[in-house]
Structures are given as C-alpha cells and as structure tokens.
Enzyme design. Sequence first.
Site, PDB file in Angstrom:
ATOM      1  N   ARG A 201      57.595 -12.689  29.164  1.00  0.00           N
ATOM      2  CA  ARG A 201      58.109 -11.650  30.195  1.00  0.00           C
ATOM      3  C   ARG A 201      59.372 -11.017  29.818  1.00  0.00           C
ATOM      4  NH1 ARG A 201      56.771 -13.829  35.849  1.00  0.00           N
ATOM      5  NH2 ARG A 201      57.441 -11.691  36.777  1.00  0.00           N
TER       6      ARG A 201
ATOM      7  N   ARG B 264      57.782   0.679  33.592  1.00  0.00           N
ATOM      8  CA  ARG B 264      58.260  -0.521  32.798  1.00  0.00           C
ATOM      9  C   ARG B 264      58.144   0.052  31.559  1.00  0.00           C
ATOM     10  NH1 ARG B 264      56.515  -5.005  36.944  1.00  0.00           N
ATOM     11  NH2 ARG B 264      56.851  -7.103  35.607  1.00  0.00           N
TER      12      ARG B 264
ATOM     13  N   LYS C 103      65.098  -7.712  42.540  1.00  0.00           N
ATOM     14  CA  LYS C 103      64.557  -6.335  43.028  1.00  0.00           C
ATOM     15  C   LYS C 103      63.436  -6.617  44.172  1.00  0.00           C
ATOM     16  CE  LYS C 103      61.896  -5.234  38.905  1.00  0.00           C
ATOM     17  NZ  LYS C 103      61.310  -6.677  38.647  1.00  0.00           N
TER      18      LYS C 103
ATOM     19  N   ARG D 142      61.085 -20.141  41.676  1.00  0.00           N
ATOM     20  CA  ARG D 142      60.262 -19.363  42.464  1.00  0.00           C
ATOM     21  C   ARG D 142      59.226 -20.094  42.987  1.00  0.00           C
ATOM     22  NH1 ARG D 142      60.491 -13.031  41.091  1.00  0.00           N
ATOM     23  NH2 ARG D 142      59.308 -13.677  39.420  1.00  0.00           N
TER      24      ARG D 142
ATOM     25  N   ARG E 254      53.556 -19.350  40.891  1.00  0.00           N
ATOM     26  CA  ARG E 254      52.775 -18.498  40.140  1.00  0.00           C
ATOM     27  C   ARG E 254      52.441 -18.796  38.854  1.00  0.00           C
ATOM     28  NH1 ARG E 254      55.292 -12.779  41.849  1.00  0.00           N
ATOM     29  NH2 ARG E 254      55.410 -12.577  39.468  1.00  0.00           N
TER      30      ARG E 254
HETATM   31  P1  AMP Z   1      55.551  -8.381  38.389  1.00  0.00           P
HETATM   32  O1  AMP Z   1      55.493  -9.229  39.557  1.00  0.00           O
HETATM   33  O2  AMP Z   1      56.229  -7.050  38.894  1.00  0.00           O
HETATM   34  O3  AMP Z   1      56.550  -9.287  37.586  1.00  0.00           O
HETATM   35  O4  AMP Z   1      54.534  -8.193  37.851  1.00  0.00           O
HETATM   36  C1  AMP Z   1      53.730  -9.202  37.351  1.00  0.00           C
HETATM   37  C2  AMP Z   1      52.718  -8.796  36.228  1.00  0.00           C
HETATM   38  O5  AMP Z   1      51.973  -7.638  36.617  1.00  0.00           O
HETATM   39  C3  AMP Z   1      53.408  -8.148  34.753  1.00  0.00           C
HETATM   40  O6  AMP Z   1      53.906  -9.221  34.030  1.00  0.00           O
HETATM   41  C4  AMP Z   1      52.542  -7.268  34.264  1.00  0.00           C
HETATM   42  O7  AMP Z   1      51.537  -7.971  33.441  1.00  0.00           O
HETATM   43  C5  AMP Z   1      51.734  -6.669  35.391  1.00  0.00           C
HETATM   44  N1  AMP Z   1      52.363  -5.231  35.706  1.00  0.00           N
HETATM   45  C6  AMP Z   1      53.140  -5.140  36.783  1.00  0.00           C
HETATM   46  N2  AMP Z   1      53.789  -3.958  36.786  1.00  0.00           N
HETATM   47  C7  AMP Z   1      53.234  -3.379  35.529  1.00  0.00           C
HETATM   48  C8  AMP Z   1      53.667  -2.036  34.911  1.00  0.00           C
HETATM   49  N3  AMP Z   1      54.547  -1.080  35.637  1.00  0.00           N
HETATM   50  N4  AMP Z   1      52.975  -2.096  33.847  1.00  0.00           N
HETATM   51  C9  AMP Z   1      52.330  -2.606  33.263  1.00  0.00           C
HETATM   52  N5  AMP Z   1      52.165  -3.905  33.696  1.00  0.00           N
HETATM   53  C10 AMP Z   1      52.494  -4.328  34.991  1.00  0.00           C
END
Ligand code: AMP
Length: 300
Positions: free
Chosen positions: A174, A88, A13, A127, A163
């Site tokens: 995750r 989320r 996405k 990635r 990362r």
């Molecule tokens: P992402 O890059 O979107 O996968 O986000 C990386 C990390 O940031 C996630 O594994 C969460 O720990 C935190 N995170 C990102 N977006 C949210 C959200 N909407 N609610 C809670 N935690 C978030």
Amino acid sequence: MRIVLMGAPGSGKGTQAQRLVKQFSIPQISTGDILRKHRSEGTELGKRADAIMAKGLLVDDATMLEIIRDRVTQPDAQDGFILDGFPRTQPQAEGLAALMLELGTPLDAVVLFEVGDAELVRRISGRRTCSLCNKVFNVYTAPPSSPASDCVDGSTEHQLFQRKDDEEGTVKERLRVYAEKTQPVVSYYLRTGQLRTVRAEGSLEEITERLLAALAEAVAPAPAVTAPRKARKKAPVKKAVARKRVARRAKPKAKARARRIVRKSAAKRAAPKRKVAKRVRVARKKARPTARRTRARRGK
Ligand code: AMP
C-alpha cells in the site's frame, strides 16, 4: 465545506475526518469504507474489489469516480463533505475537478497529512478494528477504553481484529502504491495551488488544531488587492514640448535623431508664417507705385 484529506495509509486522516464531521456537521466520505461495505454485503462491486484490496492495489478510476458522483450528490452532502481516501490517482483528481465544476460546487480545501515512514508503519501495524461496533483503535496510540461501555452491545470488551490490508506484507504494498499513484496527486494539487500541508505527528488535539488552522486559511478570503492610487491627472503636454523632453532623455544616437525631428517640426511650424510674410511682401511691392507705372498713368 468541501474538503479533501490526503495522506499515506496510517497518516491519521480517517481519525481527523471523524473529528471534522462533529465540527462541521458534514459527512465523511471514505472510499475505503464504501468498498468494505460493498464487500461485506457481497455486491458485485464488493466481490470485484475484494481481491484488489487484499493485495493493497487500487480499484479502477472509472468505478471510483462513479462511487463518488453517486455519494456527493446525496442530500446529506449538499452542504459539504470530507473526502477521505479519494482521489488516489491523477485521473481521479481530474475527474473530481470536472465533477465539481459540473455541479458548481468547487472544493474549499485539500489538506495533506505529513508523517515520517517509521511512524506510519507503527500506526498501521498497531491498528485494530472492533468487529462489534466497527470503531478503529490503535494498540500504541489510541487503545480502547476498558471496560468498553461505548461498544454497541455494551460488552465489557471491544472485539478487536487486524484488518487484512493492515498486515505487514499488504501495508508495504500500500505504501509503494501510495508513492507511485498518489504522490502525483500531491503534485497535481500543488500545481492548482489548492494544497495545504499539516504535520500529522503529535497528539490528536495538536493535529486537529493544525488541521483547523489550515482549513481556516484555505477558506479565508484572499487579501484585498489595494487599488492603485489614482494617478494625478497631468496637464496635457504640448506636442512640441513633449518631443523636446523625449529628445533630452534619449540616448546619444536617438537624441540626435529626436533633435532633428524637433528642429524639422519647428521649421514646419514656422513655414506657414514665412509663406504669409512672402505673400505680403509681394503684394506690397505690387501695390508700391513704381516710377514707370506712375508715368504711364499720367500719360507720359
Ligand atoms: P483505505 O481504507 O482508504 O486505505 O482503502 C482501502 C483499500 O480500498 C485501498 O487499499 C484500495 O484497495 C481501495 N480504495 C480505497 N479508496 C480508493 C480509491 N480512491 N481508488 C482506488 N482504490 C481505493
């Protein structure tokens, strides 16, 4: 356009969001990126989020909603935005709906990226991010060009790193958290009727095409409900005739009852005529000279 992109980590996405930025000239709002920025700047929030992110868990809903309110009210988001990684959880989805209502700017589309589990793991484990220009690549599906003329310092190679939250153990957590907390959001948007699904496997171009088609469908005006043809104005039906019709159509028991009503009402209608006739008869009789009355008049 106000768009929400949903999907498991690794569903692509983020990559598609970047393509939509170019297409619609609206910002991508990635909550993951915002949190990573806080972390690298060492803010209070960044420090708090660091441990949570490293474990693959979620930052609390109130904090995330505050971040979103602050971001979507910025001037560059007034014509729309692409939410990537938010909402989320169901409370985040409900909070977002309340915020959009308050701002008078409803969402235009919610798109879910569907990818099989094996493909998800392959994508996440491949990635890599460039520590110089922050671009995200995938050693399997989207390797960086070499030499890297597109890197900020014009270096011959991107400086790739994985990362921490893309490492195998964290990825598993995750995906578990996604199934537990974010699947209910999918059900939530199914219930609100806003959800559209896109198969997110294949080439980037194919997925973009499917995504654009889903967005076009979401913003297309609902098919006009053709007005029912004006019913022909029926000539008013006399009450008695209507009653007879009902009597004819009714079931046996009801039919008998309806017939009785018809008969009674016919009798009622006839009653005044009969009364008048009787009165006339009586009057005529009185007026008719009887022999006794005639004799009395002649004094006999
Ligand atoms: P992402 O890059 O979107 O996968 O986000 C990386 C990390 O940031 C996630 O594994 C969460 O720990 C935190 N995170 C990102 N977006 C949210 C959200 N909407 N609610 C809670 N935690 C978030």
